[in-house]
Design a protein around this motif. Structure first.
Motif, PDB file in Angstrom:
ATOM      1  N   PRO A  43      15.456   1.753   3.463  1.00  0.00           N
ATOM      2  CA  PRO A  43      16.042   1.981   2.384  1.00  0.00           C
ATOM      3  C   PRO A  43      17.545   2.737   2.325  1.00  0.00           C
ATOM      4  O   PRO A  43      17.686   3.152   3.275  1.00  0.00           O
ATOM      5  N   MET A  44      18.571   1.994   1.453  1.00  0.00           N
ATOM      6  CA  MET A  44      19.815   2.924   1.511  1.00  0.00           C
ATOM      7  C   MET A  44      19.903   4.168   0.525  1.00  0.00           C
ATOM      8  O   MET A  44      19.165   4.205  -0.129  1.00  0.00           O
ATOM      9  N   SER A  52       0.874  -1.107  -0.022  1.00  0.00           N
ATOM     10  CA  SER A  52       0.097  -0.212   0.020  1.00  0.00           C
ATOM     11  C   SER A  52       0.685   1.170   0.152  1.00  0.00           C
ATOM     12  O   SER A  52       0.532   2.373  -0.390  1.00  0.00           O
ATOM     13  N   ASP A  53       2.180   1.340   0.429  1.00  0.00           N
ATOM     14  CA  ASP A  53       3.048   2.281   0.239  1.00  0.00           C
ATOM     15  C   ASP A  53       3.601   2.341  -1.166  1.00  0.00           C
ATOM     16  O   ASP A  53       4.592   3.197  -1.079  1.00  0.00           O
ATOM     17  N   ASP A  54       3.208   1.810  -2.024  1.00  0.00           N
ATOM     18  CA  ASP A  54       3.743   1.769  -3.379  1.00  0.00           C
ATOM     19  C   ASP A  54       5.075   1.105  -3.584  1.00  0.00           C
ATOM     20  O   ASP A  54       5.756   1.645  -4.552  1.00  0.00           O
ATOM     21  N   ALA A  82       8.752   3.491  -3.479  1.00  0.00           N
ATOM     22  CA  ALA A  82       8.173   4.472  -4.386  1.00  0.00           C
ATOM     23  C   ALA A  82       8.989   5.437  -5.134  1.00  0.00           C
ATOM     24  O   ALA A  82       8.955   5.873  -6.177  1.00  0.00           O
ATOM     25  N   ASP A  83      10.164   5.823  -4.259  1.00  0.00           N
ATOM     26  CA  ASP A  83      11.155   6.883  -4.837  1.00  0.00           C
ATOM     27  C   ASP A  83      12.338   6.295  -5.452  1.00  0.00           C
ATOM     28  O   ASP A  83      13.272   6.751  -6.117  1.00  0.00           O
TER      29      ASP A  83
END
Length: 87
Positions: free
Chosen positions: A86-87, A55-57, A75-76
């Motif tokens: 994330p790294m 749900s957070d893409d 998503a980014d």
């Protein structure tokens, strides 16, 4: 064998959940709803790997019967390996 059907949302029901396909060719893309995914099963029909959209893409990759998350693409475009941060 039950007959299949096509509903108004263009969803196909082939009539039974246990049919297997050797080759499946699609004329358009595959749409997977949020929170669902694609999974692979071992010989005992236990999920051994899966890819799903959250749900957070993000796209998440899980392995083993415990479905441990191994990789995430957020998503980014940030890629996480072996961690959910994330790294």
């Amino acid at each position: 064998m039950n007959s299949g059907s096509l509903d108004t949302g263009n969803n196909v029901d082939i009539g039974a959940p246990n049919y297997r396909f050797k080759d499946l060719y699609l004329s358009t893309g595959v749409n997977i709803s949020e929170g669902n995914g694609v999974s692979w099963h071992d010989g005992s029909n236990v999920v051994s790997a899966s890819i799903y959209a959250s749900s957070d893409d993000s796209i998440r990759f899980r392995t083993t019967s415990s479905q441990t998350e191994r990789m995430r693409l957020d998503a980014d475009g940030n890629l996480s390996l072996g961690t959910t941060a994330p790294m």
